[in-house]
Write a protein that holds these residues in place. Structure first.
Motif, PDB file in Angstrom:
ATOM      1  N   TRP A   1      -9.093   0.565  -3.927  1.00 24.03           N
ATOM      2  CA  TRP A   1      -9.713  -0.748  -3.657  1.00 24.03           C
ATOM      3  C   TRP A   1     -11.204  -0.597  -3.402  1.00 24.03           C
ATOM      4  O   TRP A   1     -12.025  -1.346  -3.947  1.00 24.03           O
ATOM      5  N   GLU A   2     -11.583   0.374  -2.572  1.00 27.22           N
ATOM      6  CA  GLU A   2     -12.974   0.530  -2.156  1.00 27.22           C
ATOM      7  C   GLU A   2     -13.822   1.273  -3.181  1.00 27.22           C
ATOM      8  O   GLU A   2     -15.030   1.393  -3.002  1.00 27.22           O
TER       9      GLU A   2
ATOM     10  N   ARG B   1       0.825  -1.213   0.000  1.00 28.50           N
ATOM     11  CA  ARG B   1       0.000   0.000   0.000  1.00 28.50           C
ATOM     12  C   ARG B   1       0.860   1.265   0.000  1.00 28.50           C
ATOM     13  O   ARG B   1       0.427   2.300  -0.499  1.00 28.50           O
TER      14      ARG B   1
ATOM     15  N   GLY C   1     -15.583  -2.464   2.329  1.00 37.51           N
ATOM     16  CA  GLY C   1     -14.805  -1.789   3.355  1.00 37.51           C
ATOM     17  C   GLY C   1     -15.511  -1.455   4.645  1.00 37.51           C
ATOM     18  O   GLY C   1     -14.942  -0.755   5.489  1.00 37.51           O
ATOM     19  N   THR C   2     -16.747  -1.907   4.839  1.00 34.27           N
ATOM     20  CA  THR C   2     -17.443  -1.624   6.090  1.00 34.27           C
ATOM     21  C   THR C   2     -17.432  -2.860   6.986  1.00 34.27           C
ATOM     22  O   THR C   2     -17.136  -3.968   6.538  1.00 34.27           O
ATOM     23  N   GLU C   3     -17.756  -2.644   8.232  1.00 30.86           N
ATOM     24  CA  GLU C   3     -17.831  -3.750   9.171  1.00 30.86           C
ATOM     25  C   GLU C   3     -18.903  -4.746   8.719  1.00 30.86           C
ATOM     26  O   GLU C   3     -19.974  -4.366   8.259  1.00 30.86           O
TER      27      GLU C   3
ATOM     28  N   GLY D   1      -6.101  -4.166   0.402  1.00 27.63           N
ATOM     29  CA  GLY D   1      -7.389  -3.551   0.692  1.00 27.63           C
ATOM     30  C   GLY D   1      -7.254  -2.314   1.559  1.00 27.63           C
ATOM     31  O   GLY D   1      -6.153  -1.858   1.888  1.00 27.63           O
ATOM     32  N   ASP D   2      -8.410  -1.750   1.917  1.00 26.28           N
ATOM     33  CA  ASP D   2      -8.462  -0.590   2.793  1.00 26.28           C
ATOM     34  C   ASP D   2      -7.777   0.628   2.180  1.00 26.28           C
ATOM     35  O   ASP D   2      -7.111   1.413   2.862  1.00 26.28           O
ATOM     36  N   THR D   3      -7.919   0.784   0.873  1.00 24.92           N
ATOM     37  CA  THR D   3      -7.445   1.982   0.181  1.00 24.92           C
ATOM     38  C   THR D   3      -8.599   2.555  -0.636  1.00 24.92           C
ATOM     39  O   THR D   3      -9.580   1.863  -0.912  1.00 24.92           O
TER      40      THR D   3
ATOM     41  N   THR E   1     -16.362  -7.805  -0.995  1.00 26.35           N
ATOM     42  CA  THR E   1     -14.940  -7.886  -0.647  1.00 26.35           C
ATOM     43  C   THR E   1     -14.300  -6.499  -0.598  1.00 26.35           C
ATOM     44  O   THR E   1     -13.421  -6.241   0.234  1.00 26.35           O
ATOM     45  N   GLY E   2     -14.725  -5.622  -1.483  1.00 28.21           N
ATOM     46  CA  GLY E   2     -14.112  -4.298  -1.522  1.00 28.21           C
ATOM     47  C   GLY E   2     -14.903  -3.203  -0.844  1.00 28.21           C
ATOM     48  O   GLY E   2     -14.488  -2.033  -0.864  1.00 28.21           O
TER      49      GLY E   2
ATOM     50  N   ASN F   1      -6.554  -9.077   0.232  1.00 30.96           N
ATOM     51  CA  ASN F   1      -7.243  -7.998   0.947  1.00 30.96           C
ATOM     52  C   ASN F   1      -6.447  -7.447   2.131  1.00 30.96           C
ATOM     53  O   ASN F   1      -6.398  -6.229   2.325  1.00 30.96           O
TER      54      ASN F   1
END
Length: 781
Positions: A276-277, A207, A323-325, A271-273, A320-321, A267
């Motif tokens: 990604w989201e 990342r 990004g929420t709980e 992920g968490d970018t 998958t993308g 992920n």
């Protein structure tokens, strides 16, 4: 992390390949009953992976393997956590049932052995994808899934549609494989590791890298093509040309989820970018709607299920993308539920086709009494696909809305997409499970009756497996869902969804989805007509575009080939030597690397000068020769002169080799030329001679300058010291040159000998050609 390098795991990974080798012989001896024997391979693998559940559920990770190419840090290694274990269980468990199902479905087919061999080969490849720890091992197995799926989709190679579908799948997924290779190289260079177990538990280097976005695009290219995301979705429905066992296995439960697996695996580190989201939910949501709308238009049971598979894959990518709980937890539940109900429904469609003779839903009806077991299985799988209790699909749908339903525009948008897609999939589920069985019995091409146990056993186990997973959700989550969600998220996650729904907005959205789906189902004919008009108005889609692209590539390649491969040997030789001259001369002049001009050696001996003069005389003789035969003999003069120089400067082995090569070359060329007209010596025009002479002088000058530049550098004695130290110690030889040729470069020498042998055999064949079979154009040679 614990190491568990066991021979048993290594054997299990190769069991499907061994079974594939045995399949044709087993079918030849046992007929369709061979399926029971061949199913033991995936069944044993399934039992083996079941043994890992306690360790994985306790939070452990199982790794192991063997060194493959240690100098490049490559290994044949496996990495088993909650994610890979779930996929391994699906692949081997569903694979066992599919092999049994194929035994009944393909009963009496003359190529049943070949089909089962291809199916087991694919099973082994897919198993390798999901348990690979080595990135290179992952790529090798990834490409093997494309090759084996090509063989399975094009199994009925006499049908043009099957050949086209197989080629289309290979081109699309193969292109994605090239993107994956490039992405792996990026990951390797950025992170410095080739092991997934180290990558996903390592530092946040991907990342933070300036090459993150390029790496992400390459990874998405691989995942989107494999998992049929828009605009690459078109190959999956076309792949329904394959026999139904292939559709039930490759294109619902395993291969098409390889892309989803790749995204889930990466992920934690990619992920968490923002990229990604944005990209995953956008393309996933678009794919979900595209697949659902296209499914409404279809009347073929397999195509209806195929397009809903596209829709489901889009939903998995979106989750998958997102990004929420709880989005990851929802993806986990839906992935397992989808594998169970969609595999079952595909097999149901195959049973209907096998026993009734058609898959057209408009030509089916009233089969409930004739096929009661199939009807019960179809309803159980459809209830799970519709997201109704008490099936695993209900848990997945509730968790989806619990993860998506938030009070912001982005969440509202994707919640609306999920509601629309799920409602349409509910309508298709009931269309597949109800339309062929209820109502007045319709006359079908074949007298409909219940299929044998090999046909309905697999779908029954999968359909009611979804029921058991929901009823015993606590045990299922503790052993499967929670470890898988933890592996995808890269941190501890707890899945606790049960048959008691989330009270509030998720339940309201779920009820609204059911109501909308029932409304579409009751008006399915009108919805189908509406979608047909809409799609016809939209014009050609990606499927037609693929044909246009392939046609354009074929025409372009034809013209390029005609331009650079005109069929004239003279052209090829000219271009080859011209490029050699450019490669040698351009860098020397462009980068100012010209060597200093050598001085005439003051201590040159008379015999040395004599051989140089002989070589020059030979060159003049070649240029002025009146016939080809004279030119060949004169050409050997230079070779002998060079061999003498080798001998004078302390290289007798090399000199002897040069003598042999020159002698053999002259003899062979002379023998060949005796079959041709030896005069005139040169028929080229003046301009052609000038061009050829320029290229020849340029090549000679380039080699001379390169040699002079190389000799200006200080001599590196590392290899000399190595061979001097180890020739006697390792190879037990005193002659260093012989040791190098025979031992250190033994394989290279063997290859050279093979080339010489093949060349000699070819020349012998030419010499033995009778005079009456001479080519008509030999006089122009």
């Amino acid at each position: 992390m614990i190491g568990n390098v066991t021979l048993l795991t290594f054997i299990v990974l190769f069991l499907p390949f061994v079974a594939a080798l045995c399949a044709p012989l087993a079918v030849g001896r046992l007929g369709h009953n061979a399926a029971w024997l061949l199913a033991l391979a995936p069944a044993l693998a399934f039992v083996h992976f079941l043994g890992f559940i306690p360790e994985i559920a306790a939070g452990e990770i199982v790794t192991g393997g063997y060194a493959w190419v240690p100098s490049f840090n490559l290994s044949f290694s496996w990495f088993i956590d909650g994610l890979s274990l779930t996929f391994a269980l699906l692949i081997t468990g569903i694979g066992t049932l599919i092999v049994l199902y194929a035994g009944g479905y393909m009963k009496g087919h003359p190529q049943q052995g070949r089909f089962l061999a291809f199916l087991l080969l694919f099973m082994g490849a897919m198993l390798g994808v999901v348990v690979s720890d080595s990135l290179m091992m992952l790529f090798v197995y990834w490409e093997l899934t494309s090759i084996t799926s090509f063989l399975l989709i094009g199994f009925d190679h006499r049908k043009e549609a099957a050949r086209r579908a197989a080629l289309q799948a290979l081109v699309v997924t193969g292109g994605g494989g090239l993107a994956l290779l490039a992405g792996i190289i990026f990951i390797w260079n950025i992170s410095g590791t080739t092991q997934l177990s180290m990558l996903v538990h390592g530092d946040d280097v991907l990342r933070q890298s300036p090459f993150y976005f390029a790496t992400l695009l390459l990874v998405l290219g691989a995942a989107f093509t494999k998992s049929a995301q828009f605009p690459f979705h078109f190959w999956l429905p076309n792949a329904m040309e394959a026999p139904t066992p292939v559709s039930a296995y490759l294109h619902s439960a395993t291969m098409v989820k390889a892309g989803v697996y790749l995204l889930m695996r990466l992920n934690p580190v990619m992920g968490d970018t923002a990229a990604w989201e944005i990209l995953l939910p956008f393309f996933g949501g678009l794919t979900m709607l595209t697949g659902a709308f296209l499914a409404i238009r279809q009347t073929d049971l397999k195509l209806m299920l195929a397009y809903t598979t596209v829709s489901s894959l889009g939903l998995l990518v979106m989750l998958t993308g997102f990004g929420t709980e709880h989005a990851i937890e929802a993806a986990v539940l839906y992935l397992v539920a989808h594998s169970l109900f969609k595999g079952a429904l595909f097999m149901v469609a195959g049973i209907i086709d096998h026993e009734a003779g058609t898959r057209d839903v408009t030509k089916l009806g009233g089969l409930r009494k004739a096929m009661p077991v199939t009807f019960a299985v179809a309803m159980a799988a459809a209830l799970s696909m519709a997201g109704l209790p008490p099936f695993l699909g209900f848990l997945a749908k509730e968790e989806i809305y619990y993860a998506l339903a938030h009070a912001n525009p982005r969440a509202i948008l994707f919640t609306g997409i999920a509601i629309t897609g799920n409602a349409l999939m509910l309508a298709i589920a009931f269309a597949v499970a109800l339309k062929p069985f209820i109502g007045k019995q319709v006359k079908t091409p074949k007298h409909a009756h219940e299929g044998p146990v090999l046909l309905w056993l697999g779908p029954a186990v999968l359909a009611f497996g979804g029921l058991l997973a929901a009823l015993f959700s606590d045990a299922f989550h503790a052993r499967i869902s929670t470890p898988m969600a933890t592996a995808i998220a890269g941190e501890g996650r707890l899945v606790d969804m049960s048959l008691v729904p989330h009270i509030g907005m998720p339940l309201v959205l779920s009820l609204f989805t059911v109501a909308l789906g029932v409304l579409v189902y009751t008006n399915l004919c009108k919805a189908r007509q509406f979608m047909t008009r809409m799609l016809d108005a939209a014009g050609p889609g990606p499927d037609r575009a693929f044909d246009g692209i392939i046609s354009t590539l074929v025409k372009l390649s034809f013209h390029i080939t005609r331009m650079i491969q005109p069929g004239r040997l003279e052209f090829y030789v000219t271009v080859t030597f011209a490029i050699i001259a450019l490669v040698l001369l351009v860098p020397l002049f462009a980068y100012g690397e010209l060597p200093a001009l050598p001085l005439w050696p003051a201590d040159m001996q008379l015999h040395e000068l004599t051989f140089i003069i002989i070589a020059i005389i030979g060159l003049v003789a070649v240029l002025t020769a009146a016939s080809r035969l004279t030119a060949i003999v004169a050409l050997g003069i230079q070779g002998f002169a060079v061999a003498m120089l080798f001998l004078l400067f302390g290289a007798p082995d090399l000199s002897f080799t040069q003598f042999m090569v020159e002698t053999l070359s002259v003899v062979i060329l002379t023998l060949v030329m005796t079959r041709l007209r030896l005069s005139p010596s040169d028929h080229r025009k003046r301009g052609q001679k000038l061009l050829d002479g320029t290229i020849a002088l340029s090549c000679g000058t380039g080699f001379a300058l390169m040699l002079l530049k190389s000799t200006e550098q200080s001599f590196d004695t590392n290899l000399t010291q190595f061979f001097s130290a180890y020739s006697k110690l390792i190879a037990h030889g005193n002659n260093v040159v012989n040791v190098i040729i025979v031992d250190f470069r033994g394989t290279d020498t063997l290859g050279e000998i093979a080339v010489v042998m093949i060349t000699g055999l070819a020349i012998l064949a030419l010499i033995r050609v009778r005079s009456g079979s001479k080519p008509k154009d030999e006089g122009r040679a």
